[in-house]
Design a protein around this motif. Structure first.
Motif, PDB file in Angstrom:
ATOM      1  N   ASN B   2     -14.784  21.329   1.728  1.00 26.92           N
ATOM      2  CA  ASN B   2     -13.861  22.414   1.430  1.00 26.92           C
ATOM      3  C   ASN B   2     -12.735  22.402   2.449  1.00 26.92           C
ATOM      4  OD1 ASN B   2     -12.771  24.679   0.354  1.00 26.92           O
ATOM      5  ND2 ASN B   2     -14.240  26.093   1.329  1.00 26.92           N
ATOM      6  N   ILE B   3     -11.760  21.482   2.225  1.00 27.60           N
ATOM      7  CA  ILE B   3     -10.669  21.312   3.205  1.00 27.60           C
ATOM      8  C   ILE B   3      -9.768  22.542   3.181  1.00 27.60           C
ATOM      9  CG2 ILE B   3      -8.681  19.878   3.835  1.00 27.60           C
ATOM     10  CD1 ILE B   3     -10.077  17.532   2.511  1.00 27.60           C
ATOM     11  N   ALA B   4      -9.303  22.933   4.381  1.00 28.41           N
ATOM     12  CA  ALA B   4      -8.404  24.080   4.479  1.00 28.41           C
ATOM     13  C   ALA B   4      -7.153  23.820   3.636  1.00 28.41           C
ATOM     14  CB  ALA B   4      -8.030  24.314   5.925  1.00 28.41           C
ATOM     15  N   ASN B   5      -6.743  24.834   2.887  1.00 31.50           N
ATOM     16  CA  ASN B   5      -5.586  24.677   1.999  1.00 31.50           C
ATOM     17  C   ASN B   5      -4.298  24.827   2.799  1.00 31.50           C
ATOM     18  OD1 ASN B   5      -3.655  24.754   0.065  1.00 31.50           O
ATOM     19  ND2 ASN B   5      -4.575  26.423  -1.139  1.00 31.50           N
ATOM     20  N   PRO B   9      -1.062  30.775   4.236  1.00 36.65           N
ATOM     21  CA  PRO B   9      -0.565  31.069   5.596  1.00 36.65           C
ATOM     22  C   PRO B   9      -1.590  30.702   6.677  1.00 36.65           C
ATOM     23  CG  PRO B   9      -0.196  32.940   4.143  1.00 36.65           C
ATOM     24  CD  PRO B   9      -1.016  31.962   3.366  1.00 36.65           C
ATOM     25  N   GLU B  10      -2.894  30.930   6.406  1.00 33.49           N
ATOM     26  CA  GLU B  10      -3.905  30.580   7.421  1.00 33.49           C
ATOM     27  C   GLU B  10      -4.099  29.072   7.473  1.00 33.49           C
ATOM     28  OE1 GLU B  10      -4.942  32.600   4.718  1.00 33.49           O
ATOM     29  OE2 GLU B  10      -4.311  34.454   5.711  1.00 33.49           O
ATOM     30  N   GLY B  11      -4.139  28.462   6.277  1.00 30.51           N
ATOM     31  CA  GLY B  11      -4.431  27.035   6.180  1.00 30.51           C
ATOM     32  C   GLY B  11      -3.399  26.156   6.864  1.00 30.51           C
ATOM     33  N   ILE B  12      -2.137  26.544   6.787  1.00 28.52           N
ATOM     34  CA  ILE B  12      -1.084  25.710   7.375  1.00 28.52           C
ATOM     35  C   ILE B  12      -1.281  25.594   8.893  1.00 28.52           C
ATOM     36  CG2 ILE B  12       0.555  27.667   7.548  1.00 28.52           C
ATOM     37  CD1 ILE B  12       1.656  24.117   6.821  1.00 28.52           C
ATOM     38  N   TRP B  13      -1.712  26.713   9.523  1.00 26.44           N
ATOM     39  CA  TRP B  13      -1.909  26.674  10.981  1.00 26.44           C
ATOM     40  C   TRP B  13      -3.156  25.881  11.356  1.00 26.44           C
ATOM     41  CZ3 TRP B  13       2.199  27.121  13.470  1.00 26.44           C
ATOM     42  CH2 TRP B  13       3.205  27.990  13.063  1.00 26.44           C
ATOM     43  N   VAL B  14      -4.161  25.913  10.472  1.00 19.41           N
ATOM     44  CA  VAL B  14      -5.343  25.071  10.718  1.00 19.41           C
ATOM     45  C   VAL B  14      -4.927  23.604  10.687  1.00 19.41           C
ATOM     46  CG1 VAL B  14      -7.561  24.347   9.768  1.00 19.41           C
ATOM     47  CG2 VAL B  14      -6.980  26.774   9.827  1.00 19.41           C
ATOM     48  N   TRP B  15      -4.075  23.250   9.747  1.00 19.28           N
ATOM     49  CA  TRP B  15      -3.593  21.860   9.648  1.00 19.28           C
ATOM     50  C   TRP B  15      -2.763  21.469  10.868  1.00 19.28           C
ATOM     51  CZ3 TRP B  15      -3.873  17.636   6.309  1.00 19.28           C
ATOM     52  CH2 TRP B  15      -4.794  17.797   5.270  1.00 19.28           C
ATOM     53  N   VAL B  16      -1.877  22.387  11.275  1.00 21.13           N
ATOM     54  CA  VAL B  16      -1.042  22.093  12.462  1.00 21.13           C
ATOM     55  C   VAL B  16      -1.950  21.862  13.677  1.00 21.13           C
ATOM     56  CG1 VAL B  16       0.610  23.103  14.104  1.00 21.13           C
ATOM     57  CG2 VAL B  16       1.017  23.296  11.649  1.00 21.13           C
ATOM     58  N   ALA B  17      -2.927  22.770  13.887  1.00 20.62           N
ATOM     59  CA  ALA B  17      -3.830  22.652  15.036  1.00 20.62           C
ATOM     60  C   ALA B  17      -4.649  21.370  14.957  1.00 20.62           C
ATOM     61  CB  ALA B  17      -4.752  23.872  15.103  1.00 20.62           C
ATOM     62  N   ARG B 201     -14.398  21.807  19.764  1.00 19.34           N
ATOM     63  CA  ARG B 201     -13.260  21.183  19.090  1.00 19.34           C
ATOM     64  C   ARG B 201     -13.714  20.449  17.830  1.00 19.34           C
ATOM     65  NH1 ARG B 201      -9.527  23.984  19.305  1.00 19.34           N
ATOM     66  NH2 ARG B 201      -7.958  22.996  18.047  1.00 19.34           N
ATOM     67  N   LEU B 202     -14.860  19.763  17.929  1.00 14.95           N
ATOM     68  CA  LEU B 202     -15.386  19.056  16.750  1.00 14.95           C
ATOM     69  C   LEU B 202     -15.757  20.051  15.654  1.00 14.95           C
ATOM     70  CD1 LEU B 202     -17.670  16.179  18.083  1.00 14.95           C
ATOM     71  CD2 LEU B 202     -15.385  16.033  17.085  1.00 14.95           C
ATOM     72  N   GLN B 203     -16.308  21.193  16.058  1.00 13.98           N
ATOM     73  CA  GLN B 203     -16.657  22.218  15.065  1.00 13.98           C
ATOM     74  C   GLN B 203     -15.402  22.678  14.332  1.00 13.98           C
ATOM     75  OE1 GLN B 203     -18.814  25.059  17.440  1.00 13.98           O
ATOM     76  NE2 GLN B 203     -20.777  24.409  16.610  1.00 13.98           N
ATOM     77  N   PHE B 204     -14.298  22.791  15.063  1.00 17.03           N
ATOM     78  CA  PHE B 204     -13.043  23.199  14.432  1.00 17.03           C
ATOM     79  C   PHE B 204     -12.593  22.141  13.423  1.00 17.03           C
ATOM     80  CE2 PHE B 204      -8.431  22.521  14.474  1.00 17.03           C
ATOM     81  CZ  PHE B 204      -8.033  23.671  13.824  1.00 17.03           C
ATOM     82  N   LEU B 205     -12.640  20.870  13.868  1.00 14.77           N
ATOM     83  CA  LEU B 205     -12.161  19.798  12.981  1.00 14.77           C
ATOM     84  C   LEU B 205     -13.046  19.651  11.745  1.00 14.77           C
ATOM     85  CD1 LEU B 205     -11.197  17.015  15.560  1.00 14.77           C
ATOM     86  CD2 LEU B 205      -9.638  18.429  14.222  1.00 14.77           C
ATOM     87  N   LEU B 206     -14.363  19.632  11.977  1.00 13.87           N
ATOM     88  CA  LEU B 206     -15.291  19.385  10.857  1.00 13.87           C
ATOM     89  C   LEU B 206     -15.552  20.637  10.035  1.00 13.87           C
ATOM     90  CD1 LEU B 206     -17.877  17.102  12.698  1.00 13.87           C
ATOM     91  CD2 LEU B 206     -15.978  16.411  11.245  1.00 13.87           C
ATOM     92  N   LEU B 210     -11.890  20.403   7.863  1.00 18.22           N
ATOM     93  CA  LEU B 210     -12.398  19.567   6.754  1.00 18.22           C
ATOM     94  C   LEU B 210     -13.469  20.262   5.924  1.00 18.22           C
ATOM     95  CD1 LEU B 210     -12.627  16.134   8.619  1.00 18.22           C
ATOM     96  CD2 LEU B 210     -10.839  16.920   7.063  1.00 18.22           C
ATOM     97  N   GLY B 211     -14.040  21.335   6.421  1.00 13.26           N
ATOM     98  CA  GLY B 211     -15.059  22.070   5.672  1.00 13.26           C
ATOM     99  C   GLY B 211     -16.350  21.301   5.492  1.00 13.26           C
TER     100      GLY B 211
END
Lengths: 362, 214
Positions: B2-5, B9-17, B201-206, B210-211
């Motif tokens: 379930n990748i962040a969309n 508005p929330e998803g774009i910042w997850v992608w940037v980070a 950090r890995l928890q954030f990425l995975l 990436l969900g």
């Protein structure tokens, strides 16, 4: 039914706290009164502390404590105003109110008597250092043993000169009031004199704006003393950012792009120490680190070629410059350490053998 | 999965980070343009943030506001001394920068000496001296004696004005052993803390990005 209700009511009525007293907190900058009381013998849920200024009508709540505590520091009281206190024992029912304390007034103190031992020690240490400074000025020969990390400085500077690559000097990430930073600036002065003499490029990135200004003036002075004021230029010492990890990222970038032959990581470091030392080790530079941060020293020892541990850092500027006056200061420090050892051993003997109240004296 | 969309508005910042995290991690391979971009962005943002922070949270509320209202006028000469730092941009009067430096250094040393003497000498001295109370429990007593020996030997290692020979040689050698044992314990403890940061950090990425994990 009536009997059980009466019993419940009796249980809810508790004995109030007694012996409430209020005194000015000693050795502080004012605005604080210590309130103490004898706890209620009955089970309570906590205590509420009330304050009434002299001539006032209202009792204001100034704080709460748990049921096991019997003191509270009122840190919001204005200086010079006489106030008295009451303590309420809190229960599920009606709170039980104590008698008011006597009046107390908060005042700031000029001297913190807790620091008297520190004052005595400072005078004794100061005397020892001044004594040996005078000895040094009179021409007494003062010996200083070898410190491997500092012997390597000359070698590291020579290596950078031969390779035609710069020297990176990181003066730590702390502010100027940190002893490690002051020691680092002293070492920077000596390193800068040598880089000026050899014509080796020097890079000094800074995190703290004040340290940056001091480092810049120190390097400028060193270039002048080395007879190469023309070789000093503005870009040698520069400010990067005061954000810890942004600074670490930038220094990592400098290490990999500029490829310094030698990295000095000297001063106060925190969590970024390993990030910097590892990157430096990967870039192939000779690394000389020094700090008095105990938790960071292990990382420097594992990732750097030479590490100055705590006191070695403070002795470094004297060692590098070999100036008799600085060597005199080192001698004075050594005698201060010897005095500390004597105090520990004699204090232990007195405390164990004669039950002397040694700890109360300090 | 379930990748962040990235279109929310929330998803774009997850992608940037996430992209910036990957750019920084790319340094593990070698220095590259992605790392360089992240590094410069980080430094730029940190400086921009610091300038606005100092302006809005320190200079305006603690200096400009009270002074403009006629209060705390004693801050004016202090601010003027601080402003001497900027004289370094004017070569003819750049020597004036030494005044605030001298004050900062003098204050720094003066303020830190009583603190340091108390915290690093007197309190340590009190904690090291062994008393009869130290033997209230035999284990506690043994540790108190070990600490006492450790402190004596470790301080002996830091005598610089005499050669390490005679009695000083074995004592300072034992001091080195104590120092290394202390460093080993500190190393292990801190490495564990760093690994937990990496796991975060890995928890954030995975997870957030990436969900793949919840």
């Amino acid at each position: 039914m009536f009997a059980s209700t009466l019993a419940a009511l009796v249980l809810l009525v508790v004995t109030p706290p007694t012996g409430v007293s209020a005194v000015d907190r000693p050795n502080d900058g004012g605005r604080a009164i210590i309130v103490t009381w004898t706890r209620s013998p009955d089970p309570v849920t906590g205590y509420r502390i009330l304050r009434q200024p002299e001539g006032g009508e209202a009792w204001d709540t100034v704080g709460f404590t748990g049921p096991r505590l019997a003191s509270f520091v009122d840190e919001g009281t204005p200086d010079g105003v006489r106030s008295r206190y009451r303590v309420l024992a809190l229960t599920d029912g009606e709170p039980a109110e104590s008698e008011p304390s006597g009046y107390a007034v908060s005042t700031p103190q000029w001297f913190n008597t807790n620091y008297i031992p520190a004052l005595v020690f400072t005078f004794v240490f100061g005397f020892l250092i001044i004594f040996f400074l005078r000895q040094a000025k009179r021409g007494a020969k003062l010996f200083m043993r070898r410190i491997a990390g500092l012997d390597a400085v000359e070698e590291a500077l020579g290596r950078a000169t031969e390779m035609g690559r710069p020297i990176l000097y990181v003066p730590g990430l702390s502010s100027i009031d940190d002893v490690a930073t002051i020691a680092s600036i002293n070492i920077l002065g000596e390193v800068a004199k040598k880089t000026a003499k050899f014509g080796t490029p020097l890079i000094v990135p800074n995190r703290d704006p004040i340290v940056y200004t001091v480092a810049r003036e120190t390097v400028k002075q060193s270039y002048t003393e080395a007879g190469r004021p023309d070789a000093f230029h503005q870009d040698i010492v520069f400010f990067v950012t005061d954000q810890q990890f942004a600074y670490a990222a930038a220094v990592d970038g400098i290490m990999t792009r500029e490829k310094p032959a030698t990295n000095f990581l000297i001063g106060m470091f925190w969590a970024e120490s390993l990030i910097l030392a590892e990157t430096g080790a990967m870039s192939g530079a000779v690394q000389i680190a020094g700090t008095d941060a105990l938790s960071q020293l292990p990382f420097f020892i594992t990732a750097c070629d030479y590490t100055l541990i705590g006191e070695e850092l403070y002795a470094a500027s004297a060692y590098l410059s070999r100036e008799p006056v600085l060597l005199g200061a080192i001698k004075g420090q050594d005698y201060s350490k010897a005095l500390i050892l004597v105090l520990i051993i004699v204090g232990t003997l007195l405390a164990v053998a004669f039950r002397a109240p040694v700890l109360e004296l300090l | 999965m379930n990748i962040a969309n990235p279109l929310t508005p929330e998803g774009i910042w997850v992608w940037v980070a996430a992209i910036l995290t990957m750019a920084v991690f790319s340094f593990l391979y070698r220095e590259n343009p992605f790392y360089r971009f992240a590094e410069h962005l980080f430094v730029g943002i940190a400086n921009g943030y610091a300038i606005t922070f100092y302006w809005h949270r320190i200079l305006v509320p603690y200096l400009f506001s009270p002074v403009s209202q006629g209060q705390k006028l004693y801050l004016i000469p202090i601010a003027m001394i601080g402003a001497l730092y900027f004289t370094r941009f004017i070569p003819k009067v750049s020597w004036l920068v030494r005044f605030p430096i001298a004050i900062a250094l003098g204050y720094g040393a003066g303020a830190s000496i009583p603190r340091s003497v108390d915290a690093t000498i007197i309190q340590q001295l009190k904690a090291t001296i062994v008393t009869r109370a130290s033997f209230a429990d035999w284990q506690q007593g043994v540790w108190a004696v070990i600490i006492l020996l450790g402190v004596i030997c470790t301080i002996s290692y830091f005598f610089f004005s005499s050669e390490r020979k005679g009695l000083l040689k074995p004592i300072s050698y034992v001091g080195v052993v104590f120092i290394m044992v202390g460093f080993g314990a500190s190393f292990g403890y801190t490495v564990m803390a760093r690994i937990s940061l990496f796991i975060g950090r890995l928890q954030f990425l995975l997870g957030d990005w990436l969900g793949l994990i919840r």
